[in-house]
Design a protein around this motif. Structure first.
Motif, PDB file in Angstrom:
ATOM      1  N   LEU A 121       0.837  -1.215   0.000  1.00  0.00           N
ATOM      2  CA  LEU A 121       0.000   0.000   0.000  1.00  0.00           C
ATOM      3  C   LEU A 121       0.864   1.253   0.000  1.00  0.00           C
ATOM      4  O   LEU A 121       0.572   2.231  -0.693  1.00  0.00           O
ATOM      5  N   ALA A 122       1.974   1.210   0.780  1.00  0.00           N
ATOM      6  CA  ALA A 122       2.866   2.372   0.830  1.00  0.00           C
ATOM      7  C   ALA A 122       3.539   2.602  -0.510  1.00  0.00           C
ATOM      8  O   ALA A 122       3.866   3.748  -0.873  1.00  0.00           O
ATOM      9  N   THR A 130      -3.541  -3.071  -5.767  1.00  0.00           N
ATOM     10  CA  THR A 130      -4.085  -4.356  -6.258  1.00  0.00           C
ATOM     11  C   THR A 130      -3.823  -5.502  -5.293  1.00  0.00           C
ATOM     12  O   THR A 130      -4.373  -6.588  -5.450  1.00  0.00           O
ATOM     13  N   TYR A 131      -2.967  -5.240  -4.267  1.00  0.00           N
ATOM     14  CA  TYR A 131      -2.603  -6.311  -3.346  1.00  0.00           C
ATOM     15  C   TYR A 131      -3.760  -6.591  -2.385  1.00  0.00           C
ATOM     16  O   TYR A 131      -4.390  -5.670  -1.857  1.00  0.00           O
ATOM     17  N   ARG A 132      -4.015  -7.908  -2.116  1.00  0.00           N
ATOM     18  CA  ARG A 132      -5.025  -8.322  -1.153  1.00  0.00           C
ATOM     19  C   ARG A 132      -4.432  -9.428  -0.280  1.00  0.00           C
ATOM     20  O   ARG A 132      -3.576 -10.209  -0.720  1.00  0.00           O
ATOM     21  N   ARG A 138      -8.243  -8.984   8.440  1.00  0.00           N
ATOM     22  CA  ARG A 138      -7.969  -9.219   7.006  1.00  0.00           C
ATOM     23  C   ARG A 138      -9.116  -8.661   6.155  1.00  0.00           C
ATOM     24  O   ARG A 138      -8.891  -7.971   5.150  1.00  0.00           O
ATOM     25  N   VAL A 139     -10.356  -8.954   6.562  1.00  0.00           N
ATOM     26  CA  VAL A 139     -11.514  -8.459   5.790  1.00  0.00           C
ATOM     27  C   VAL A 139     -11.524  -6.931   5.773  1.00  0.00           C
ATOM     28  O   VAL A 139     -11.752  -6.305   4.738  1.00  0.00           O
ATOM     29  N   ASP A 140     -11.247  -6.335   6.952  1.00  0.00           N
ATOM     30  CA  ASP A 140     -11.262  -4.855   7.031  1.00  0.00           C
ATOM     31  C   ASP A 140     -10.152  -4.252   6.179  1.00  0.00           C
ATOM     32  O   ASP A 140     -10.340  -3.202   5.548  1.00  0.00           O
ATOM     33  N   ASP A 160     -10.133  -1.408  -1.037  1.00  0.00           N
ATOM     34  CA  ASP A 160     -11.172  -1.132  -2.035  1.00  0.00           C
ATOM     35  C   ASP A 160     -11.720   0.286  -1.874  1.00  0.00           C
ATOM     36  O   ASP A 160     -11.921   1.012  -2.852  1.00  0.00           O
ATOM     37  N   GLY A 161     -11.938   0.682  -0.614  1.00  0.00           N
ATOM     38  CA  GLY A 161     -12.422   2.042  -0.382  1.00  0.00           C
ATOM     39  C   GLY A 161     -11.403   3.100  -0.775  1.00  0.00           C
ATOM     40  O   GLY A 161     -11.745   4.183  -1.264  1.00  0.00           O
ATOM     41  N   LEU A 162     -10.095   2.787  -0.565  1.00  0.00           N
ATOM     42  CA  LEU A 162      -9.041   3.725  -0.925  1.00  0.00           C
ATOM     43  C   LEU A 162      -8.986   3.914  -2.437  1.00  0.00           C
ATOM     44  O   LEU A 162      -8.761   5.030  -2.924  1.00  0.00           O
ATOM     45  N   ILE A 163      -9.204   2.802  -3.194  1.00  0.00           N
ATOM     46  CA  ILE A 163      -9.241   2.935  -4.648  1.00  0.00           C
ATOM     47  C   ILE A 163     -10.359   3.890  -5.061  1.00  0.00           C
ATOM     48  O   ILE A 163     -10.177   4.779  -5.895  1.00  0.00           O
ATOM     49  N   ASP A 164     -11.535   3.695  -4.478  1.00  0.00           N
ATOM     50  CA  ASP A 164     -12.659   4.572  -4.813  1.00  0.00           C
ATOM     51  C   ASP A 164     -12.356   6.014  -4.418  1.00  0.00           C
ATOM     52  O   ASP A 164     -12.660   6.969  -5.150  1.00  0.00           O
ATOM     53  N   LEU A 165     -11.714   6.211  -3.245  1.00  0.00           N
ATOM     54  CA  LEU A 165     -11.393   7.558  -2.782  1.00  0.00           C
ATOM     55  C   LEU A 165     -10.382   8.230  -3.705  1.00  0.00           C
ATOM     56  O   LEU A 165     -10.520   9.420  -4.040  1.00  0.00           O
TER      57      LEU A 165
END
Length: 616
Positions: free
Chosen positions: A316-317, A322-324, A337-339, A345-350
């Protein structure tokens, strides 16, 4: 200790007992809320000695009673631990002062340190602000000032001469003022001396009462409070075994001692509770050691969870959205893990929304910059116009000021002319009076000349008779006839001269009357001139006043225009700052767009976001 009114504790747990003596002689105990920032507490603590507060009308248990609070700091081992106070009723003092009637209908009144009536001319004046003559002088007066006369006051048909005498309350840091209304009919030099003597005697009586009150406070309040302070000091040193002295007293001090005794018992019980708490703390330590063992067993699981989360955070840094985290954690940690995946996903939208917003911000900043440039030009033009207007107003102000000065000079000149005309009118009046005196004298001279003419006529008749008798006497009367003839000629010449003088006097009287009439006409003309000059003077004064008002108005307009010019200059500066800020905002939007493009969202090296195009 909160709300323990039986121990003198208020709702905040502070010790603030308040004793009142009821009408049946019993004592009532209550607790009142207070803060260390309250004026009576803070000022006394800061001064370090007794202070008298501002007189007030009581409330609650003391409702409707005029009283004053005397506060004294309480120290233990040189440290301030509280403030003790006593509320003293001023009802008796007010009644005694109000009953005083010097000189029969005179009045004695009293003003407190905050310039309010403690004793006024009427009952409705109680605690009302003093708004009479020489308020500033009374407020600023010191005890070194002698009694001074305030002025004349009236009530109905009675006129009073008001005298004020400021005095300090010893050891209490307050200044009151004694006011004496002396009937004007009784004023005289001996009476004034007697008044000042009575005022000094009243002041001495009041000082005696206050000194007695001070001694009573020291004897009945300070000494018992010192014993209570000693007991409080022992409690602060941890001595919970010594009993508090003074519990057998039947007054407020005894109630305080009983409250402190209860407080000491509470502290002793608190000590026992502290011992029990230490035992409970030891048991808690053993239980905590057991929990530590369980915690160590859980650390291994936590380290694996932290490692997976760390790996995800490193991606992420690096901007890889795309990493999960695919590995499933234990049930208690799997929600992390779910959070994490949901957060990515929320960060992509943001980030997508931020990119779109950056484009919008950039376009808006360009529009703002263009509008600010246009506004800057218009503001500069407006500033130039205001500067020209201010210069024109300055010139007009100078001209009107010059006109006002000329009008004042003309008014002064016309005033001098009016004074000269009035003096000339007075001279003419005196001239008319002199003419009238001359005319009267001429009439007297004419009467005297008439008498002389009659005497000459009689002398002529006598001379004629003497000549006839001399002719009858013949030679013997010949010499007598010659003398009679000479006397007759002399009488005739005297009569002729008298007629000429009478004619001259009549002509002179006629001319004097004509001159008097002319002088009277001249006086009337001069009075008319003086009246017209006075009217001209009034008109010129009005013109001068109007010119001065116009000059004042123009100066105000000029100042307003100057302020408007200053504001316009400031607006121009603010517009320039806005233009620079909008340009900086556009640059920041470009920088933010570059940062957003660094994120990887769809498995490629470049982000799939709208690009910010810079137009040059």
């Amino acid at each position: 200790m909160k709300n323990r009114t039986d121990l003198g504790a208020n709702e905040d747990g502070h010790l603030s007992p308040y004793w009142t003596r009821n009408q049946d002689g019993t004592l009532g105990l209550s607790a009142f809320p207070f803060s260390v920032n309250d004026d009576w507490f803070a000022s006394t603590a800061k001064a370090g000695h007794a202070l008298m507060g501002v007189p007030t009308i009581g409330s609650g248990e003391t409702s409707g009673i005029l009283m004053v609070t005397i506060a004294h700091p309480v120290f233990s081992a040189g440290n301030l631990i509280g403030v003790a106070g006593i509320d003293v009723s001023l009802e008796s003092l007010s009644e005694q002062v109000a009953k005083a009637r010097p000189f029969g209908s005179g009045r004695v009144m009293l003003i407190s340190q905050d310039m309010r009536w403690l004793v006024g001319a009427h009952e409705a004046d109680l605690m009302q602000p003093y708004d009479g003559a020489q308020k500033e002088r009374i407020e600023a007066a010191t005890v070194s000032d002698l009694p001074f006369e305030v002025g004349q006051v009236g009530e109905g048909d009675i006129q009073f001469t008001r005298i004020a005498y400021p005095f300090d309350l010893p050891g209490l840091g307050a200044k009151w003022t004694l006011v004496l209304d002396v009937p004007s009919s009784a004023i005289g030099v001996p009476v004034r001396d007697q008044t000042l003597l009575m005022l000094a005697a009243g002041f001495c009586v009041m000082l005696t009462v206050i000194a007695g009150l001070y001694v009573a406070i020291r004897v009945f309040v300070r000494h018992p409070i010192s014993n209570l302070v000693t007991a409080v000091g022992s409690l602060s040193d941890g001595d919970y075994e010594s009993e508090v002295s003074g519990q057998n007293r039947g007054d407020e001090i005894g109630s305080v001692a009983k409250a402190l005794e209860g407080f000491r018992n509470g502290l002793a019980r608190g000590k026992e509770i502290e011992v029990r708490a230490e035992l409970e703390r030891t048991a808690a330590d053993e239980e905590r050691a057991q929990r530590d063992n369980e915690h160590q067993r859980a650390e291994a699981v936590q380290r694996e969870v932290v490692r997976s989360l760390g790996e995800g955070l490193r991606h992420l840094a690096a901007g890889d959205l795309t990493y999960r985290i695919r590995q499933t954690f234990e049930a208690s940690y799997d929600q992390l893990r779910v959070d994490f995946n949901s957060a990515v996903d929320g960060l992509i939208d943001l980030v997508s929304k931020v990119s779109t917003a950056v484009v919008t911000i950039s376009a808006g900043s360009k529009n703002i910059s263009s509008a600010a440039n246009n506004l800057s030009k218009r503001t500069e033009q407006q500033a130039a116009n205001l500067e020209e207007t201010a210069a024109a107003l300055n010139q007009l102000t100078v001209q009107i000021n010059a006109g006002a000065d000329h009008a004042k000079q003309a008014a002064a000149t016309v005033g001098n002319a009016s004074s000269d005309a009035e003096r000339s009118a007075q001279v003419v009046l005196r001239a008319i009076e002199a003419m009238q005196d001359i005319e009267q004298s001429s009439k007297e001279v004419g009467r005297i000349i008439g008498v002389i003419d009659e005497i000459a006529f009689q002398t002529n008749l006598l001379a004629l008779n003497a000549g006839v008798e001399a002719a009858r006497a013949g030679e013997a009367g010949k010499g007598f006839a010659v003398v009679a003839q000479e006397v007759r000629e002399l009488a005739q010449r005297s009569a002729a001269a008298a007629k000429e003088i009478k004619l001259l006097v009549q002509n002179s009287s006629s001319q004097v009357a004509t001159g008097a009439a002319l002088v009277a006409s001249a006086g009337d003309a001069l009075r008319g001139i003086a009246l017209q000059v006075a009217q001209i003077n009034d008109v010129i004064r009005q013109i001068s006043a109007s010119a001065s008002e116009q000059a004042t108005g123009l100066r105000e307009i000029n100042n307003a225009v100057g302020q408007l010019d200053e504001f316009t200059q400031r607006n121009a500066a603010m517009v320039e700052e806005t233009t620079a800020a909008s340009a900086g905002l556009h640059r920041e939007a470009q920088s933010l767009s570059s940062l957003v493009e660094q994120f990887k969202t769809r498995g490629t090296d470049e982000g799939n976001f709208p690009r910010l195009v810079t137009h040059r």
